[in-house]
Design an enzyme around this catalytic site. Structure first.
Site, PDB file in Angstrom:
ATOM      1  N   SER A  35       9.580   3.652   9.864  1.00 57.69           N
ATOM      2  CA  SER A  35       9.845   3.424  11.298  1.00 57.69           C
ATOM      3  C   SER A  35      10.528   2.089  11.585  1.00 57.69           C
ATOM      4  O   SER A  35      10.942   1.840  12.713  1.00 57.69           O
ATOM      5  CB  SER A  35       8.517   3.458  12.071  1.00 57.69           C
ATOM      6  OG  SER A  35       7.769   2.267  11.844  1.00 57.69           O
ATOM      7  N   ASN A  54       0.833  -1.214   0.000  1.00 61.78           N
ATOM      8  CA  ASN A  54       0.000   0.000   0.000  1.00 61.78           C
ATOM      9  C   ASN A  54       0.856   1.248   0.000  1.00 61.78           C
ATOM     10  O   ASN A  54       2.008   1.219   0.470  1.00 61.78           O
ATOM     11  CB  ASN A  54      -0.868   0.091   1.277  1.00 61.78           C
ATOM     12  CG  ASN A  54      -1.910  -1.002   1.364  1.00 61.78           C
ATOM     13  OD1 ASN A  54      -2.380  -1.512   0.356  1.00 61.78           O
ATOM     14  ND2 ASN A  54      -2.274  -1.368   2.580  1.00 61.78           N
ATOM     15  N   THR A  57       1.800   2.630  14.136  1.00 57.92           N
ATOM     16  CA  THR A  57       1.578   1.982  12.829  1.00 57.92           C
ATOM     17  C   THR A  57       2.755   1.059  12.497  1.00 57.92           C
ATOM     18  O   THR A  57       3.910   1.464  12.572  1.00 57.92           O
ATOM     19  CB  THR A  57       1.456   3.049  11.703  1.00 57.92           C
ATOM     20  OG1 THR A  57       0.477   4.000  12.090  1.00 57.92           O
ATOM     21  CG2 THR A  57       1.068   2.408  10.382  1.00 57.92           C
ATOM     22  N   THR A  89      -0.255 -10.337  20.633  1.00 59.58           N
ATOM     23  CA  THR A  89       0.465  -9.107  20.964  1.00 59.58           C
ATOM     24  C   THR A  89      -0.491  -8.156  21.672  1.00 59.58           C
ATOM     25  O   THR A  89      -1.659  -8.028  21.286  1.00 59.58           O
ATOM     26  CB  THR A  89       1.067  -8.445  19.697  1.00 59.58           C
ATOM     27  OG1 THR A  89       0.014  -8.040  18.828  1.00 59.58           O
ATOM     28  CG2 THR A  89       2.001  -9.382  18.948  1.00 59.58           C
ATOM     29  N   GLY A 124       0.223  -4.735  22.517  1.00 57.68           N
ATOM     30  CA  GLY A 124       0.733  -3.362  22.479  1.00 57.68           C
ATOM     31  C   GLY A 124       1.797  -3.132  23.539  1.00 57.68           C
ATOM     32  O   GLY A 124       2.735  -3.927  23.673  1.00 57.68           O
ATOM     33  N   LYS A 162       0.603  -4.310   4.909  1.00 60.25           N
ATOM     34  CA  LYS A 162       1.123  -5.285   5.885  1.00 60.25           C
ATOM     35  C   LYS A 162       2.155  -6.224   5.272  1.00 60.25           C
ATOM     36  O   LYS A 162       3.169  -6.542   5.893  1.00 60.25           O
ATOM     37  CB  LYS A 162      -0.033  -6.084   6.496  1.00 60.25           C
ATOM     38  CG  LYS A 162      -0.880  -5.224   7.409  1.00 60.25           C
ATOM     39  CD  LYS A 162      -1.915  -6.001   8.147  1.00 60.25           C
ATOM     40  CE  LYS A 162      -2.870  -5.060   8.859  1.00 60.25           C
ATOM     41  NZ  LYS A 162      -2.234  -4.190   9.851  1.00 60.25           N
ATOM     42  N   GLY A 163       1.909  -6.679   4.036  1.00 64.21           N
ATOM     43  CA  GLY A 163       2.863  -7.597   3.397  1.00 64.21           C
ATOM     44  C   GLY A 163       4.203  -6.919   3.191  1.00 64.21           C
ATOM     45  O   GLY A 163       5.260  -7.446   3.585  1.00 64.21           O
ATOM     46  N   ALA A 170       3.801  -1.551  14.139  1.00 65.08           N
ATOM     47  CA  ALA A 170       4.465  -2.236  15.268  1.00 65.08           C
ATOM     48  C   ALA A 170       4.280  -3.746  15.114  1.00 65.08           C
ATOM     49  O   ALA A 170       5.235  -4.526  15.235  1.00 65.08           O
ATOM     50  CB  ALA A 170       3.864  -1.768  16.591  1.00 65.08           C
ATOM     51  N   GLY A 171       3.040  -4.142  14.821  1.00 65.26           N
ATOM     52  CA  GLY A 171       2.755  -5.564  14.642  1.00 65.26           C
ATOM     53  C   GLY A 171       3.531  -6.132  13.455  1.00 65.26           C
ATOM     54  O   GLY A 171       4.060  -7.246  13.517  1.00 65.26           O
TER      55      GLY A 171
HETATM   56  P1  ATP Z   1      -0.252  -2.313  14.401  1.00 62.93           P
HETATM   57  O1  ATP Z   1      -1.562  -2.775  13.790  1.00 62.93           O
HETATM   58  O2  ATP Z   1      -0.313  -0.920  14.969  1.00 62.93           O
HETATM   59  O3  ATP Z   1       0.927  -2.573  13.539  1.00 62.93           O
HETATM   60  P2  ATP Z   1      -0.768  -4.442  16.241  1.00 62.93           P
HETATM   61  O4  ATP Z   1      -2.073  -4.029  16.865  1.00 62.93           O
HETATM   62  O5  ATP Z   1      -0.794  -5.534  15.250  1.00 62.93           O
HETATM   63  O6  ATP Z   1       0.014  -3.212  15.691  1.00 62.93           O
HETATM   64  P3  ATP Z   1       0.462  -4.380  18.839  1.00 62.93           P
HETATM   65  O7  ATP Z   1      -0.021  -5.405  19.764  1.00 62.93           O
HETATM   66  O8  ATP Z   1      -0.049  -2.983  19.020  1.00 62.93           O
HETATM   67  O9  ATP Z   1       0.246  -4.907  17.358  1.00 62.93           O
HETATM   68  O10 ATP Z   1       2.043  -4.280  18.890  1.00 62.93           O
HETATM   69  C1  ATP Z   1       2.888  -5.329  18.470  1.00 62.93           C
HETATM   70  C2  ATP Z   1       4.110  -5.343  19.363  1.00 62.93           C
HETATM   71  O11 ATP Z   1       4.793  -4.083  19.212  1.00 62.93           O
HETATM   72  C3  ATP Z   1       3.820  -5.454  20.859  1.00 62.93           C
HETATM   73  O12 ATP Z   1       3.662  -6.803  21.276  1.00 62.93           O
HETATM   74  C4  ATP Z   1       5.049  -4.806  21.446  1.00 62.93           C
HETATM   75  O13 ATP Z   1       6.148  -5.696  21.420  1.00 62.93           O
HETATM   76  C5  ATP Z   1       5.337  -3.666  20.455  1.00 62.93           C
HETATM   77  N1  ATP Z   1       4.657  -2.442  20.880  1.00 62.93           N
HETATM   78  C6  ATP Z   1       3.480  -1.954  20.441  1.00 62.93           C
HETATM   79  N2  ATP Z   1       3.161  -0.825  21.103  1.00 62.93           N
HETATM   80  C7  ATP Z   1       4.172  -0.593  21.968  1.00 62.93           C
HETATM   81  C8  ATP Z   1       4.439   0.424  22.937  1.00 62.93           C
HETATM   82  N3  ATP Z   1       3.596   1.444  23.144  1.00 62.93           N
HETATM   83  N4  ATP Z   1       5.595   0.330  23.655  1.00 62.93           N
HETATM   84  C9  ATP Z   1       6.471  -0.684  23.441  1.00 62.93           C
HETATM   85  N5  ATP Z   1       6.264  -1.669  22.551  1.00 62.93           N
HETATM   86  C10 ATP Z   1       5.131  -1.634  21.826  1.00 62.93           C
HETATM   87  O1  RIB Z   2      -0.072  -2.599   9.672  1.00 59.88           O
HETATM   88  C1  RIB Z   2       0.097  -1.295   9.192  1.00 59.88           C
HETATM   89  C2  RIB Z   2      -0.379  -1.205   7.774  1.00 59.88           C
HETATM   90  O2  RIB Z   2      -1.764  -1.449   7.727  1.00 59.88           O
HETATM   91  C3  RIB Z   2      -0.192   0.163   7.148  1.00 59.88           C
HETATM   92  O3  RIB Z   2       1.067   0.336   6.548  1.00 59.88           O
HETATM   93  C4  RIB Z   2      -1.354   0.258   6.178  1.00 59.88           C
HETATM   94  O4  RIB Z   2      -0.950   0.179   4.832  1.00 59.88           O
HETATM   95  C5  RIB Z   2      -2.286  -0.886   6.551  1.00 59.88           C
HETATM   96  O5  RIB Z   2      -2.244  -1.864   5.609  1.00 59.88           O
END
Ligand code: ATP
Ligand code: RIB
Length: 306
Positions: A292, A12, A249, A221, A223, A41-42, A251-252
């Site tokens: 990031s 994306n 954004t 996960t 957060g 995501k990919g 992190a996962g």
């Molecule tokens: P996103 O969709 O925003 O990419 P997600 O909802 O799939 O993320 P999260 O559970 O929010 O995933 O985060 C994935 C991992 O990133 C967490 O298990 C943790 O290791 C790290 N992480 C996320 N938020 C934080 C934070 N505020 N501080 C430190 N580590 C974080």
């Molecule tokens: O996981 C983050 C991603 O979700 C963003 O980069 C966005 O493109 C959405 O697909």
């Protein structure tokens, strides 16, 4: 030896608006800034795996447009093999509209564009790479039929399967039984199990329920509260690293891509999750998705100081 990671998934262009707060329905709000950032995501998981030191092959679709061409060139700059990224004629590249508020919270709307065209032929073309890879990594921003097809091919060839079911779609137990590592957040765990996942204890319950449905290792996960992991013999929670949050954004995605490489290198599960959490923690300190995602040297240098 760099592990071969095959990522099947979305590409994306993220259109990111920084705003003091989320607008109410019907409201027009002055934002603070606007950025175009590579995402999906990919692609994010492929970038995280490449920056962590994997040899990464991406199977995906982009549009025949400027966003698609820029995405391909950016992926190549990260050393990702894009020979199986197809440019779909007369189609737009996937786009994510992202609102990011002052607390680092985001709201995302997706237009799938070319991602919706990823089909079994795309996977067949990359079949020999797939069956030679250490790990197949998938998410659900591309059609579930294609994801299921790739998972079956990988499983039959003895390739480990890591599925990040985001955004959640209906998944049957036959498919879950082919998944070695399921990485999902609280919301996805709730959607997939029908159980409330508002605490660590409830996350363990959801993990156990998913294990019963055939998944190998479940990692939920949470957060800033880290992760819980549930395997055949054991369950454990690992805290997140403390950092100053700018934007969560990807992190996962950073967690998933880094975990794939760590597992591919043969690290044991806890150590692999620890490396992935370090990388994900650094990702939340910077704006955007691929802007990031840290390189391995940065992760090692930063946490060496602790
Ligand atoms: P996103 O969709 O925003 O990419 P997600 O909802 O799939 O993320 P999260 O559970 O929010 O995933 O985060 C994935 C991992 O990133 C967490 O298990 C943790 O290791 C790290 N992480 C996320 N938020 C934080 C934070 N505020 N501080 C430190 N580590 C974080
Ligand atoms: O996981 C983050 C991603 O979700 C963003 O980069 C966005 O493109 C959405 O697909």
């Amino acid at each position: 030896m760099k592990p071969d990671i095959l990522v099947l998934g979305s590409v994306n262009m993220d259109l990111v608006f920084q705003t003091p707060r989320m607008p109410a329905p019907g409201e027009t709000l002055m934002g603070e800034s606007f950025h175009q950032i590579h995402g999906g995501k990919g692609a994010n998981q492929a970038v995280a795996a490449a920056r962590m030191g994997g040899r990464v092959h991406l199977v995906a679709c982009v549009g025949d447009d400027d966003f698609g061409r820029r995405s391909l060139s950016s992926l190549a700059q990260d050393g990702i093999d894009t020979q199986f990224v197809r440019q779909v004629k007369a189609c737009t590249t996937g786009v994510a509209g992202i609102l990011l508020d002052a607390h680092g919270e985001n709201s995302i709307v997706l237009a799938a564009g070319a991602n919706a065209h990823l089909d079994q032929n795309d996977i067949d073309r990359a079949a020999s790479l797939l069956t030679d890879a250490k790990i197949l990594v998938c998410q659900l921003e591309t059609p579930i039929e294609s994801v299921s097809y790739a998972i079956k091919l990988a499983h039959d060839a003895g390739v480990k399967v890591l599925l990040n079911p985001a955004p959640m779609q209906k998944l049957n137990d036959d498919l879950l039984a082919l998944v070695d590592f399921l990485v999902l957040n609280e919301t996805e765990a709730q959607q997939l199990t029908g159980l409330a996942v508002d605490s660590q204890a409830q996350a363990f319950e959801a993990g156990l329920a998913l294990r019963k449905r055939g998944v190998g290792v479940v990692i939920i996960t949470l957060g800033s509260s880290g992760i819980v992991l549930v395997t055949e013999n054991h369950r454990e929670s690992l805290p997140a690293y403390r950092v100053e949050v700018v934007d969560t954004t990807a992190a996962g995605d950073t967690f998933v891509g880094s975990l794939a490489v760590a597992l591919g290198e043969g690290l044991e599960l806890n150590a692999a999750c620890d490396l992935a959490q370090r990388a994900a923690a650094l990702a939340v300190t910077q704006l955007g998705a691929q802007t990031s995602i840290p390189h391995r040297e940065t992760v090692e240098r930063h946490f060496h100081k602790l």
